[in-house]
Write a protein that holds these residues in place. Structure first.
Motif, PDB file in Angstrom:
ATOM      1  N   ILE A 172      21.032  13.546   2.045  1.00 60.07           N
ATOM      2  CA  ILE A 172      20.995  12.363   1.208  1.00 60.07           C
ATOM      3  C   ILE A 172      19.602  12.504   0.629  1.00 60.07           C
ATOM      4  N   VAL A 173      18.454  12.464   1.176  1.00 61.67           N
ATOM      5  CA  VAL A 173      17.147  12.837   0.395  1.00 61.67           C
ATOM      6  C   VAL A 173      16.281  13.427   1.655  1.00 61.67           C
ATOM      7  N   LEU A 174      15.098  13.873   0.902  1.00 59.13           N
ATOM      8  CA  LEU A 174      13.917  14.624   1.953  1.00 59.13           C
ATOM      9  C   LEU A 174      12.953  13.467   1.796  1.00 59.13           C
TER      10      LEU A 174
ATOM     11  N   THR B 299       4.828   0.371 -11.915  1.00 59.15           N
ATOM     12  CA  THR B 299       5.036  -1.046 -12.195  1.00 59.15           C
ATOM     13  C   THR B 299       6.478  -1.374 -11.751  1.00 59.15           C
ATOM     14  N   ARG B 300       6.784  -2.550 -11.731  1.00 60.15           N
ATOM     15  CA  ARG B 300       8.252  -3.229 -11.324  1.00 60.15           C
ATOM     16  C   ARG B 300       8.655  -4.039 -12.694  1.00 60.15           C
ATOM     17  N   LEU B 301       9.761  -4.221 -12.893  1.00 65.08           N
ATOM     18  CA  LEU B 301      10.432  -5.092 -13.569  1.00 65.08           C
ATOM     19  C   LEU B 301      10.063  -6.506 -13.207  1.00 65.08           C
TER      20      LEU B 301
ATOM     21  N   ILE C  57       3.351   9.750  -2.387  1.00 68.55           N
ATOM     22  CA  ILE C  57       2.127  10.549  -2.535  1.00 68.55           C
ATOM     23  C   ILE C  57       2.830  11.881  -2.947  1.00 68.55           C
ATOM     24  N   ARG C  58       2.138  12.570  -4.007  1.00 68.36           N
ATOM     25  CA  ARG C  58       2.683  13.903  -4.226  1.00 68.36           C
ATOM     26  C   ARG C  58       1.703  15.003  -3.885  1.00 68.36           C
ATOM     27  N   GLU C  59       0.523  14.755  -3.247  1.00 62.79           N
ATOM     28  CA  GLU C  59      -0.272  15.920  -2.949  1.00 62.79           C
ATOM     29  C   GLU C  59      -0.795  15.565  -1.601  1.00 62.79           C
TER      30      GLU C  59
ATOM     31  N   THR D  27       4.036   9.071   2.276  1.00 68.35           N
ATOM     32  CA  THR D  27       5.400   9.875   2.249  1.00 68.35           C
ATOM     33  C   THR D  27       5.652   9.882   0.520  1.00 68.35           C
ATOM     34  N   VAL D  28       6.589  10.598   0.265  1.00 66.72           N
ATOM     35  CA  VAL D  28       7.240  10.535  -0.962  1.00 66.72           C
ATOM     36  C   VAL D  28       9.002  11.180  -0.779  1.00 66.72           C
ATOM     37  N   THR D  29       9.825  10.100  -1.038  1.00 69.88           N
ATOM     38  CA  THR D  29      11.148  10.615  -1.124  1.00 69.88           C
ATOM     39  C   THR D  29      11.428  11.404  -2.211  1.00 69.88           C
ATOM     40  N   ILE D  30      12.181  12.570  -2.003  1.00 69.89           N
ATOM     41  CA  ILE D  30      12.550  13.716  -2.630  1.00 69.89           C
ATOM     42  C   ILE D  30      14.113  13.766  -2.745  1.00 69.89           C
ATOM     43  N   GLY D  31      14.691  13.217  -3.952  1.00 73.82           N
ATOM     44  CA  GLY D  31      16.134  13.128  -4.190  1.00 73.82           C
ATOM     45  C   GLY D  31      16.417  14.414  -5.028  1.00 73.82           C
ATOM     46  N   GLY D  32      15.645  15.078  -5.658  1.00 74.89           N
ATOM     47  CA  GLY D  32      15.795  16.121  -6.451  1.00 74.89           C
ATOM     48  C   GLY D  32      15.733  17.361  -5.769  1.00 74.89           C
ATOM     49  N   PHE D  33      16.894  17.842  -5.267  1.00 72.63           N
ATOM     50  CA  PHE D  33      17.056  19.109  -4.512  1.00 72.63           C
ATOM     51  C   PHE D  33      18.579  19.478  -4.642  1.00 72.63           C
TER      52      PHE D  33
ATOM     53  N   GLU E 218       0.884  -1.263  -0.046  1.00 73.87           N
ATOM     54  CA  GLU E 218      -0.052   0.127  -0.090  1.00 73.87           C
ATOM     55  C   GLU E 218       0.736   1.269   0.034  1.00 73.87           C
ATOM     56  N   ARG E 219       2.290   0.903   0.100  1.00 75.16           N
ATOM     57  CA  ARG E 219       2.933   2.455   0.162  1.00 75.16           C
ATOM     58  C   ARG E 219       3.257   2.841  -1.230  1.00 75.16           C
ATOM     59  N   HIS E 220       2.739   4.030  -1.579  1.00 74.99           N
ATOM     60  CA  HIS E 220       3.112   4.587  -2.891  1.00 74.99           C
ATOM     61  C   HIS E 220       3.518   5.891  -2.597  1.00 74.99           C
TER      62      HIS E 220
ATOM     63  N   ALA F 240      -2.011   8.123  -5.333  1.00 79.13           N
ATOM     64  CA  ALA F 240      -0.590   8.165  -6.062  1.00 79.13           C
ATOM     65  C   ALA F 240      -0.659   7.701  -7.586  1.00 79.13           C
ATOM     66  N   PHE F 241       0.196   7.956  -8.165  1.00 81.58           N
ATOM     67  CA  PHE F 241       0.044   7.523  -9.631  1.00 81.58           C
ATOM     68  C   PHE F 241       0.768   6.118  -9.446  1.00 81.58           C
ATOM     69  N   LYS F 242       0.272   5.048  -9.595  1.00 77.90           N
ATOM     70  CA  LYS F 242       0.557   3.811  -9.570  1.00 77.90           C
ATOM     71  C   LYS F 242       1.752   3.269 -10.353  1.00 77.90           C
TER      72      LYS F 242
HETATM   73  C1  LIG Z   1      16.241   8.139  -4.002  1.00 75.84           C
HETATM   74  C2  LIG Z   1      14.999   8.439  -4.631  1.00 75.84           C
HETATM   75  C3  LIG Z   1      14.874   9.911  -4.845  1.00 75.84           C
HETATM   76  C4  LIG Z   1      13.449  10.345  -5.597  1.00 75.84           C
HETATM   77  N1  LIG Z   1      13.112  11.426  -5.821  1.00 75.84           N
HETATM   78  C5  LIG Z   1      11.971  12.008  -6.321  1.00 75.84           C
HETATM   79  C6  LIG Z   1      11.771  13.309  -6.578  1.00 75.84           C
HETATM   80  O1  LIG Z   1      12.770  14.239  -6.457  1.00 75.84           O
HETATM   81  N2  LIG Z   1      10.759  13.699  -6.862  1.00 75.84           N
HETATM   82  C7  LIG Z   1       9.442  12.745  -6.862  1.00 75.84           C
HETATM   83  O2  LIG Z   1       8.288  13.381  -7.247  1.00 75.84           O
HETATM   84  N3  LIG Z   1       9.695  11.419  -6.721  1.00 75.84           N
HETATM   85  C8  LIG Z   1      10.952  11.339  -6.367  1.00 75.84           C
HETATM   86  N4  LIG Z   1      10.945   9.608  -5.675  1.00 75.84           N
HETATM   87  C9  LIG Z   1      10.036   8.942  -5.832  1.00 75.84           C
HETATM   88  C10 LIG Z   1      10.021   7.766  -7.213  1.00 75.84           C
HETATM   89  O3  LIG Z   1       9.586   8.416  -8.401  1.00 75.84           O
HETATM   90  C11 LIG Z   1       9.037   6.668  -6.726  1.00 75.84           C
HETATM   91  O4  LIG Z   1       9.623   6.105  -5.620  1.00 75.84           O
HETATM   92  C12 LIG Z   1       8.852   5.926  -7.932  1.00 75.84           C
HETATM   93  O5  LIG Z   1       8.677   6.174  -8.922  1.00 75.84           O
HETATM   94  C13 LIG Z   1       8.261   4.386  -7.603  1.00 75.84           C
HETATM   95  O6  LIG Z   1       6.783   4.683  -7.276  1.00 75.84           O
HETATM   96  P1  LIG Z   1       6.373   4.443  -5.814  1.00 75.84           P
HETATM   97  O7  LIG Z   1       7.124   5.029  -4.622  1.00 75.84           O
HETATM   98  O8  LIG Z   1       4.973   4.983  -5.817  1.00 75.84           O
HETATM   99  O9  LIG Z   1       6.208   2.864  -5.658  1.00 75.84           O
HETATM  100  C14 LIG Z   1      12.418   9.256  -5.559  1.00 75.84           C
HETATM  101  C15 LIG Z   1      12.401   8.095  -4.941  1.00 75.84           C
HETATM  102  C16 LIG Z   1      13.716   7.714  -4.380  1.00 75.84           C
HETATM  103  C17 LIG Z   1      13.834   6.341  -4.026  1.00 75.84           C
END
Ligand SMILES: Cc1cc2nc3c(=O)[nH]c(=O)nc-3n(C[C@H](O)[C@H](O)[C@H](O)COP(=O)(O)O)c2cc1C
Length: 208
Positions: free
Chosen positions: A181-183, A197-199, A18-20, A157-163, A14-16, A193-195
């Protein structure tokens, strides 16, 4: 399948990202601390726990941080940003950590000293890039635990590496040994969330 397995698999599935988030939702700092404490059961290289967290809830600081994160929306609407920071001089805590292990009765005195010596004979002489890799990897482990714990507690949550990491380090006056490292944006989802897929497993696994 046991109930525990079922619960863990549900949380993982269920973890995806979330961007909003619901911008009005507040999470008390005690609850965030509790989640970090549980997440800190994560393993780490030589148990040196090279992770630190700067947690940003102040709306003005969050706005500034959003600029540092190329205006990514989740930073603005989430309840808190968990900035995950790596300690590249993790060996400096070796005495504290191993003495605490000793005092808890998990290890005897001879082995405590042996392990401290072993860390001090290796980590300080590793290339700084190797220590940065260790810190990043270990920070990834605790980050993943944190995201699943947050999900288990009904948050997203969402991980943000883009900063801009350099800008982040300057704004929050990080000492040289610490690397951003990440936010992790934490809050209550306001949109699904946008769903993703995985390899397929056959493409990522080989058995010999
Ligand atoms: C290290 C890392 C950096 C990420 N950076 C961003 C980011 O800067 N912006 C963003 O919208 N999502 C970011 N994500 C989220 C990924 O896009 C997302 O985990 C991936 O598309 C898979 O989707 P899911 O988390 O819903 O399963 C990041 C994820 C990881 C693990």
């Amino acid at each position: 399948m046991t109930n525990i397995e079922q619960n863990i698999f549900n949380i993982i599935n269920e973890r995806h990202s979330i961007r909003e988030f619901d911008g009005n939702y507040k999470i008390h700092k005690d609850e965030i601390e509790e989640m970090i404490q549980i997440a800190a059961t994560a393993p780490s290289s030589s148990n040196l726990q090279p992770w630190r967290f700067l947690i940003i809830q102040d709306e003005n600081v969050k706005k500034e941080l959003q600029g540092i994160a190329y205006n990514q929306a989740p930073i603005g609407s989430c309840s808190a940003v968990i900035s995950v920071i790596g300690d590249t001089k993790m060996y400096k805590n070796v005495e504290k950590i191993y003495h605490s292990n000793f005092e808890a009765g998990h290890i005897d005195e001879v082995n405590t000293q042996r392990l401290i010596d072993s860390v001090m004979h290796s980590y300080p002489s590793f290339a700084s890039e190797a220590r940065a890799n260790i810190a990043s990897f270990d920070a990834g482990l605790i980050s993943m635990q944190f995201m699943l714990i947050a999900k288990a507690k009904g948050y997203d949550t969402v991980t943000i590496g883009g900063f801009n990491k350099q800008e982040f380090a300057e704004r929050f006056e990080l000492e040289d040994r610490y690397m951003p490292i990440v936010l992790i944006a934490l809050g209550k989802a306001a949109a699904p969330a946008f769903k993703t897929t995985r390899l397929p497993v056959e493409e990522i696994v080989d058995f010999i």
